[in-house]
Design an enzyme around this catalytic site. Sequence first.
Site, short mmCIF file in Angstrom:
data_model
loop_
_atom_site.label_atom_id
_atom_site.label_comp_id
_atom_site.label_asym_id
_atom_site.label_seq_id
_atom_site.Cartn_x
_atom_site.Cartn_y
_atom_site.Cartn_z
N ASN A 209 -17.23 58.15 136.25
CA ASN A 209 -17.92 59.27 136.91
C ASN A 209 -17.61 59.23 138.40
O ASN A 209 -16.88 58.35 138.87
CB ASN A 209 -19.42 59.20 136.64
CG ASN A 209 -20.00 57.88 137.08
OD1 ASN A 209 -19.98 57.54 138.25
ND2 ASN A 209 -20.50 57.10 136.12
N ASP A 278 -23.38 56.34 130.02
CA ASP A 278 -24.28 56.21 128.88
C ASP A 278 -23.52 55.90 127.59
O ASP A 278 -24.09 55.37 126.65
CB ASP A 278 -25.08 57.52 128.70
CG ASP A 278 -26.11 57.67 129.81
OD1 ASP A 278 -26.63 56.64 130.26
OD2 ASP A 278 -26.36 58.81 130.25
N LYS A 288 -1.24 51.93 124.29
CA LYS A 288 -1.48 53.29 124.80
C LYS A 288 -1.47 54.29 123.63
O LYS A 288 -0.56 54.26 122.80
CB LYS A 288 -0.37 53.63 125.80
CG LYS A 288 -0.59 54.96 126.45
CD LYS A 288 0.51 55.30 127.42
CE LYS A 288 0.34 56.74 127.83
NZ LYS A 288 1.55 57.31 128.40
N PHE A 321 -32.63 55.22 139.74
CA PHE A 321 -32.15 56.46 140.36
C PHE A 321 -32.02 57.50 139.27
O PHE A 321 -31.75 57.18 138.12
CB PHE A 321 -30.79 56.23 141.04
CG PHE A 321 -30.94 55.73 142.44
CD1 PHE A 321 -31.40 54.44 142.67
CD2 PHE A 321 -30.66 56.55 143.52
CE1 PHE A 321 -31.56 53.98 143.96
CE2 PHE A 321 -30.81 56.10 144.81
CZ PHE A 321 -31.27 54.81 145.04
N LYS A 335 -38.62 59.62 133.23
CA LYS A 335 -37.85 58.38 133.33
C LYS A 335 -38.66 57.23 133.90
O LYS A 335 -38.53 56.10 133.46
CB LYS A 335 -36.63 58.62 134.22
CG LYS A 335 -35.34 58.58 133.44
CD LYS A 335 -34.17 58.92 134.31
CE LYS A 335 -33.57 60.22 133.84
NZ LYS A 335 -32.42 60.62 134.64
N LYS A 339 -38.73 54.17 131.35
CA LYS A 339 -38.01 52.94 131.71
C LYS A 339 -38.93 51.91 132.37
O LYS A 339 -38.46 50.89 132.84
CB LYS A 339 -36.84 53.28 132.64
CG LYS A 339 -35.84 54.23 132.02
CD LYS A 339 -34.52 54.24 132.76
CE LYS A 339 -33.61 55.31 132.16
NZ LYS A 339 -32.20 55.03 132.37
O1 C5P Z 1 -31.34 57.82 132.08
P1 C5P Z 1 -30.50 57.90 133.30
O2 C5P Z 1 -29.10 57.41 133.09
O3 C5P Z 1 -30.52 59.22 133.99
O4 C5P Z 1 -31.20 56.88 134.32
C1 C5P Z 1 -30.65 56.54 135.53
C2 C5P Z 1 -31.13 55.20 135.95
O5 C5P Z 1 -31.03 54.27 134.89
C3 C5P Z 1 -30.28 54.61 137.07
O6 C5P Z 1 -31.10 53.81 137.87
C4 C5P Z 1 -29.25 53.82 136.32
O7 C5P Z 1 -28.71 52.77 137.10
C5 C5P Z 1 -30.05 53.29 135.14
N1 C5P Z 1 -29.25 53.14 133.92
C6 C5P Z 1 -29.17 51.90 133.35
N2 C5P Z 1 -28.44 51.73 132.20
C7 C5P Z 1 -27.82 52.78 131.63
C8 C5P Z 1 -27.91 54.05 132.21
C9 C5P Z 1 -28.63 54.20 133.36
O8 C5P Z 1 -29.75 50.95 133.87
N3 C5P Z 1 -27.12 52.59 130.53
#
Ligand code: C5P
Length: 403
Positions: A209, A278, A288, A321, A335, A339
């Site tokens: 990204n 994700d 390749k 974040f 979130k 989380k």
């Molecule tokens: O759910 P989302 O990806 O939007 O959440 C963002 C937050 O979760 C960020 O702080 C990111 O670093 C963390 N995150 C994580 N593990 C993932 C995806 C996101 O810790 N697989």
Amino acid sequence: MLKGKVIVVGVCGGIAAYKAADLVSKLKKLNAEVHVIMTRSAAEFISPLTFQSLSQNYVITDMFQEPRTWEIEHISLAQKADLFVIAPATANMIGKVANGIGDDMLSTTVMATKSPVVFAPAMNCNMYENPIVQQNIKYLESLSYHFVEPGYGRLACGDMGRGKLAKVDDIVERVIEIIGYPKDLKDLKVLVSAGPTRESLDPVRFITNYSSGKMGYAIARAAKYRGADVVLVTGPTALEPIAGVDTIKVNSAIEMYEAVMEHSGDASVVIKSAAVSDYRPAAVHEHKIKKRDDFNIPLVKNPDILLELSKKAENQVRVGFSMETRDLEKYAREKVLKKNLDLIVANNLLQQGAGFGVDTNIVKMINRQGDIESFPMMAKDELAHIILDRVREIYKEKHQAHL
Ligand code: C5P
């Protein structure tokens, strides 16, 4: 950053003396009051007038020059100083201070100060490696004098080796670290994650990204300035490493997960500003993948690092974040609870001046109670300090601790 701070720059007689002009200029730009003391041999390399113009203060070169004030100069500067930085520091000056010799204005003033003293040595590599010089440095370090190590490269004499004056930015960085901020995060271990992740598909391709890592690096740097013990787990970025921050480089989300789990056990604060992918390709191809007419990449879900972390440690302050392109507040509120976070920093990626790549951000912060604070556009460095202010308050509440 250095407003109201009095810094004495000591310049010794080496060819790197000209670089001290840049140092004085940068300290002035950070609003410090700068006074320059030059040794006699430094004044052979570069004119005191250069430093006078840059510092906007009279430059002292001689113990016995006609006094311009009633004060005893070496004592008044020694008392007034918040910090001394000696750049370039010659073997001679290091040796004099290590042995308590004050036979010129600079060494005498250094002997008379109680402020922190930073040496940035620059000399021929054989001189620098000389056991006497090394022993003097070790001795001074044991007495809490600071050193910014010289760099490696081609020296003025033509030799290759260690002895080049450290980068001026690194010297400035050390100055800020020592006197720029109150050490209000001392004794806290702060783990910060930054940057994107790379999810390999085959030996030449990956999914990633636009994250630049700037926000996370700004937080790591700010936490270090404020006295925290900082671990930075970073995905691939183009950013310069931060001196004094324990940096662990990772590529994939799985690697980031492992590094965060390994290093967060004893962390008091975890700030996850990394943009973790994700999903990852279900398989990493050994060779390749050749061009074909139609092609699908099966994906599997990566672990949610923050979520996993929140199952492990209750007492940690956890900050996440949230990067969104719509319904910012709604998703951020969800979130913070899902989380199990203490704070979420939410930004809208579509807003100009916010999000990936840029030096500024526009955010809202939402805590567990659902309170929202909205901030105008500001530099990521500035925002980093505000995030840390909130973290400090939450930590104090959670632990009933004085910081
Ligand atoms: O759910 P989302 O990806 O939007 O959440 C963002 C937050 O979760 C960020 O702080 C990111 O670093 C963390 N995150 C994580 N593990 C993932 C995806 C996101 O810790 N697989």
